[in-house]
Scaffold this active site. Structure first.
Site, PDB file in Angstrom:
ATOM      1  N   ASP A 140       3.527   6.519  -7.724  1.00  0.00           N
ATOM      2  CA  ASP A 140       4.702   6.427  -6.863  1.00  0.00           C
ATOM      3  C   ASP A 140       6.283   6.355  -7.360  1.00  0.00           C
ATOM      4  OD1 ASP A 140       3.319   5.712  -4.358  1.00  0.00           O
ATOM      5  OD2 ASP A 140       2.529   4.120  -5.374  1.00  0.00           O
TER       6      ASP A 140
ATOM      7  N   HIS B 192       0.959  -1.280   0.240  1.00  0.00           N
ATOM      8  CA  HIS B 192      -0.030   0.198   0.014  1.00  0.00           C
ATOM      9  C   HIS B 192       0.717   1.268  -0.008  1.00  0.00           C
ATOM     10  CE1 HIS B 192      -3.563   2.611   0.461  1.00  0.00           C
ATOM     11  NE2 HIS B 192      -3.693   2.178   1.800  1.00  0.00           N
TER      12      HIS B 192
ATOM     13  N   HIS C 193      -0.387  -0.083 -12.414  1.00  0.00           N
ATOM     14  CA  HIS C 193      -1.568   0.327 -11.415  1.00  0.00           C
ATOM     15  C   HIS C 193      -2.733  -0.939 -11.366  1.00  0.00           C
ATOM     16  CE1 HIS C 193      -4.086   2.439  -8.730  1.00  0.00           C
ATOM     17  NE2 HIS C 193      -2.853   2.942  -8.170  1.00  0.00           N
TER      18      HIS C 193
HETATM   19  N1  ACO Z   1       6.999  -4.299 -14.779  1.00  0.00           N
HETATM   20  C1  ACO Z   1       6.780  -5.391 -15.853  1.00  0.00           C
HETATM   21  N2  ACO Z   1       5.694  -5.841 -16.091  1.00  0.00           N
HETATM   22  C2  ACO Z   1       4.509  -5.602 -15.553  1.00  0.00           C
HETATM   23  C3  ACO Z   1       4.604  -4.795 -14.610  1.00  0.00           C
HETATM   24  C4  ACO Z   1       5.772  -4.141 -14.129  1.00  0.00           C
HETATM   25  N3  ACO Z   1       5.792  -3.250 -13.187  1.00  0.00           N
HETATM   26  N4  ACO Z   1       3.382  -4.503 -14.180  1.00  0.00           N
HETATM   27  C5  ACO Z   1       2.461  -5.524 -14.855  1.00  0.00           C
HETATM   28  N5  ACO Z   1       3.337  -6.058 -15.866  1.00  0.00           N
HETATM   29  C6  ACO Z   1       2.802  -6.993 -16.676  1.00  0.00           C
HETATM   30  C7  ACO Z   1       2.478  -8.478 -16.122  1.00  0.00           C
HETATM   31  O1  ACO Z   1       3.751  -9.188 -16.367  1.00  0.00           O
HETATM   32  C8  ACO Z   1       1.329  -8.688 -17.104  1.00  0.00           C
HETATM   33  O2  ACO Z   1       2.162  -9.017 -18.205  1.00  0.00           O
HETATM   34  P1  ACO Z   1       1.210 -10.392 -19.146  1.00  0.00           P
HETATM   35  O3  ACO Z   1       0.291  -9.771 -19.614  1.00  0.00           O
HETATM   36  O4  ACO Z   1       2.266 -10.612 -20.275  1.00  0.00           O
HETATM   37  O5  ACO Z   1       1.283 -11.661 -18.133  1.00  0.00           O
HETATM   38  C9  ACO Z   1       0.622  -7.639 -17.374  1.00  0.00           C
HETATM   39  O6  ACO Z   1       1.731  -6.462 -17.169  1.00  0.00           O
HETATM   40  C10 ACO Z   1      -0.236  -7.334 -16.526  1.00  0.00           C
HETATM   41  O7  ACO Z   1      -0.038  -7.332 -15.384  1.00  0.00           O
HETATM   42  P2  ACO Z   1      -1.202  -7.575 -13.959  1.00  0.00           P
HETATM   43  O8  ACO Z   1      -0.043  -8.078 -12.717  1.00  0.00           O
HETATM   44  O9  ACO Z   1      -2.083  -8.364 -14.248  1.00  0.00           O
HETATM   45  O10 ACO Z   1      -1.492  -6.209 -13.503  1.00  0.00           O
HETATM   46  P3  ACO Z   1      -2.239  -5.813 -12.253  1.00  0.00           P
HETATM   47  O11 ACO Z   1      -3.342  -4.785 -12.497  1.00  0.00           O
HETATM   48  O12 ACO Z   1      -2.649  -7.122 -11.635  1.00  0.00           O
HETATM   49  O13 ACO Z   1      -0.948  -5.225 -11.219  1.00  0.00           O
HETATM   50  C11 ACO Z   1       0.406  -3.951 -10.039  1.00  0.00           C
HETATM   51  C12 ACO Z   1      -0.889  -4.136 -10.948  1.00  0.00           C
HETATM   52  C13 ACO Z   1       0.486  -4.940  -8.867  1.00  0.00           C
HETATM   53  C14 ACO Z   1       0.480  -2.440  -9.580  1.00  0.00           C
HETATM   54  C15 ACO Z   1       1.601  -3.990 -11.167  1.00  0.00           C
HETATM   55  O14 ACO Z   1       1.499  -3.336 -12.244  1.00  0.00           O
HETATM   56  C16 ACO Z   1       2.916  -4.089 -10.409  1.00  0.00           C
HETATM   57  O15 ACO Z   1       3.434  -4.997  -9.597  1.00  0.00           O
HETATM   58  N6  ACO Z   1       3.613  -2.900 -10.448  1.00  0.00           N
HETATM   59  C17 ACO Z   1       4.846  -2.850  -9.793  1.00  0.00           C
HETATM   60  C18 ACO Z   1       4.693  -2.266  -8.392  1.00  0.00           C
HETATM   61  C19 ACO Z   1       4.101  -0.916  -8.271  1.00  0.00           C
HETATM   62  O16 ACO Z   1       4.504   0.056  -8.757  1.00  0.00           O
HETATM   63  N7  ACO Z   1       3.052  -0.904  -7.306  1.00  0.00           N
HETATM   64  C20 ACO Z   1       2.742   0.349  -6.827  1.00  0.00           C
HETATM   65  C21 ACO Z   1       1.210   0.568  -7.477  1.00  0.00           C
HETATM   66  S1  ACO Z   1       0.566   2.266  -7.110  1.00  0.00           S
HETATM   67  C22 ACO Z   1      -0.298   2.066  -5.712  1.00  0.00           C
HETATM   68  O17 ACO Z   1      -0.549   0.947  -5.566  1.00  0.00           O
HETATM   69  C23 ACO Z   1      -0.378   3.256  -5.127  1.00  0.00           C
END
Ligand code: ACO
Length: 427
Positions: free
Chosen positions: A366, A267, A309
């Site tokens: 972030d 979070h 996100h």
């Molecule tokens: N780097 C590389 N690839 C990524 C990233 C990333 N940061 N985020 C998502 N992907 C890819 C996944 O591997 C997936 O690829 P695929 O379709 O080939 O399998 C696709 O993008 C979709 O990813 P999901 O995990 O399904 O997306 P989701 O919406 O569930 O996840 C999340 C969102 C958790 C924020 C993710 O993007 C992530 O882990 N980001 C990095 C951590 C981060 O910055 N968190 C802060 C978010 S802001 C906040 O919460 C206030």
């Protein structure tokens, strides 16, 4: 509520339930489950409550698909451009933008509450020298309830209002003391001649031996950062505040619960993860190309922190604003430090990369907030404290809204029991 209903039929028993469909001002409708158990004998199962509307709220609206964020109807970009943090606090708390008289009165009231009881200073001094600032914050916010017995009647709107003012006013003071205790620096007193943000910077960085020089670029950056983090609808910490408060817990205890929830890395900790990632890339000597290749490699668990996100599948509207601010700040302050240079290169490379474009993975708020806080000399273990300070107004606005909602009841989710069937004690 609409006149529409949805009929749910249990194929085994033939029992049906007529479920009312509810609609808000914006956003998808909701199925009311009020009578579902009575009519069908079933509860619903929704781990993480991501499909569940837990309340009706008029404070904030988010549309993640289109990248929209509204506070009381006002788009976040307009608030960030035209408003001050205190004005946004007023808007969130009272529902309308203040006129000049209302704003001056509100601002004076907040200033009147910026100091903390001397025993709170002693309380913070009692923490171990190496206590994490979030550990101090969660404890100290909870401890405020032991100082304000005079205004803890949650059924009295005046008491609720005073508590909201105290929290907004005292959070910068307490946050700075958490930092200064950690550093062994003397606690400064608030200066009510300064703006909310300037006062905080002085509380953080001034020393009694000399006068403190404000940097207007830093103050502006922080002001916007606070606005962008002031509220974000029913996220984990806000829902925690509502749930804790739904039992009738006092506002300080309820907000302390929100601080605890925010502390988790999933979070409030993401901006810290961004700086950790940038430092790791820097130390490993990896290039931008190899870093991006790793992020795309499905056999490598590495993800680019600060990208993507859960809700925003378009550019996070807050990220657009903060990105501009971040670039301005870096130009002004520490533009050529290697870490910031790396951040800019990474941002440019991902925005131009097909993998990130196809998946709509944009730098999130972030990514930039970590870089801004670093440029402002805020240490990493204070990042979540800064977030908590900004979000306190959102939490207390939701807490207050809940207490004036006639439909409010104690929060009490159900479960699917998967333990042992009833059995007898042996012997
Ligand atoms: N780097 C590389 N690839 C990524 C990233 C990333 N940061 N985020 C998502 N992907 C890819 C996944 O591997 C997936 O690829 P695929 O379709 O080939 O399998 C696709 O993008 C979709 O990813 P999901 O995990 O399904 O997306 P989701 O919406 O569930 O996840 C999340 C969102 C958790 C924020 C993710 O993007 C992530 O882990 N980001 C990095 C951590 C981060 O910055 N968190 C802060 C978010 S802001 C906040 O919460 C206030």
């Amino acid at each position: 509520m609409t006149n529409k209903t949805l009929t749910l039929t249990d194929n085994q028993t033939g029992k049906t339930a007529e479920l009312d469909l509810l609609e808000g001002t914006h956003g998808p409708g909701c199925i009311s489950l009020k009578n579902i158990y009575k009519d069908t004998g079933y509860f619903t199962y929704d781990p993480g409550y991501s499909m569940t509307g837990s309340c009706k709220s008029g404070i904030t609206f988010i549309n993640g698909e289109e990248g929209i964020l509204l506070h009381r109807g006002y788009p976040i970009d307009q608030l960030a451009e035209k408003s001050s943090y205190l004005e946004v606090c007023y808007l969130l708390l009272y529902g309308e933008l203040p006129d000049k008289t209302q704003f001056d009165h509100f601002s004076d009231t907040i200033k009147m509450h910026t100091m903390v009881h001397e025993n709170i200073r002693d309380f913070i001094s009692g923490f171990r020298y190496d206590a994490h600032p979030m550990a101090m914050l969660v404890g100290t916010v909870g401890a405020l309830s032991s100082f304000y017995h005079d205004s803890l009647d949650i059924n009295d709107p005046k008491h609720r209002e005073i508590s909201a003012h105290r929290l907004i006013a005292k959070l910068p003071t307490i946050a700075s003391y958490c930092y200064r205790h950690h550093r062994g620096l003397p606690f400064m007193y608030p200066d009510n001649n300064l703006s909310y943000v300037e006062n905080f910077l002085q509380l953080m960085f001034a020393v009694p031996a000399q006068s403190y020089q404000q940097n207007p670029v830093a103050a502006k950056a922080l002001e916007v950062m606070l606005i962008l983090h002031a509220d974000h609808e029913q996220n984990a910490s806000t829902s925690t505040v509502r749930l804790a408060g739904s039992s009738g817990a006092n506002p300080f205890a309820s907000i302390a619960a929100g601080v605890a929830s925010l502390w988790g890395p999933a979070h409030g900790g993401a901006n810290e993860a961004v700086i950790n990632m940038l430092e790791a890339i820097e130390q490993s000597g990896e290039t931008i190309e190899t870093t991006i290749a790793r992020a795309k490699d499905k056999n490598d668990p590495f993800r680019l922190m600060g990208f993507g996100h859960r809700v925003y599948k378009n550019f996070d509207p807050r990220a657009k604003i903060i990105a501009k601010l971040c670039h301005e700040l870096l130009d002004e302050l520490d533009g050529d430090q290697p870490l910031f240079k790396l951040a800019r290169e990474l941002e440019e490379a991902t925005l131009a990369d097909e993998y990130f474009q196809e998946r709509r993975l944009y730098p999130n708020v972030d990514f930039y907030s970590g870089i801004i806080l670093r440029a402002l000399d805020i240490p990493m273990n204070m990042f979540t404290v800064m977030f908590a300070m900004a979000r306190t107004v959102g939490w207390i606005s939701h807490w207050s809204e809940m207490h004036s909602d006639p439909e409010y009841r104690i929060g009490r989710p159900r479960q699917i029991y998967t333990g042992h069937a009833k059995r007898d004690y042996p012997g």
